[in-house]
Design a protein around this motif. Sequence first.
Motif: not given
Length: 129
Positions: A19-43
């Motif tokens: 159950e998603i209780e805090d969408t903003e917290a979940l989305t924020g954590a995922a965006l942080e993980r994506i931003a921290a992935d140094e091997f992910m191409p920009d596109e």
Amino acid sequence: MTTSETSRFVRLRVELVLEIEDTEALTGAALERIAADEFMPDEERTHAQSAVREDEAEALAYLIDPFDLVAEVPGVELAQASWSSEQVAYDPEAQEWDLDDDFDGIRDEYEDDADDEDEDEGDGGGKGQ
């Protein structure tokens, strides 16, 4: 492969309903993980960020890693993993979500076997007496 070689591998199936209780917290954590992935191409990063902002299930897919489930289990090594997430209509009262149903057939088989053994050990006579 021989049976002894393949018997070393075990498929572990896990199904979770979260159950998603805090969408903003979940989305924020995922965006942080994506931003921290140094091997992910920009596109790919741009596409991932867009998907995560639009769908909580996508955010979960970026945060949940099957390796984390078994990393601390002694004596095992993750050989292969795949996972997916999707939004579902969840009603905990609905029959389809009753986890015990998955085991009812197994329980019934064991109970039937136990009943048969009890009848065989009963009064010594055959059935129908």
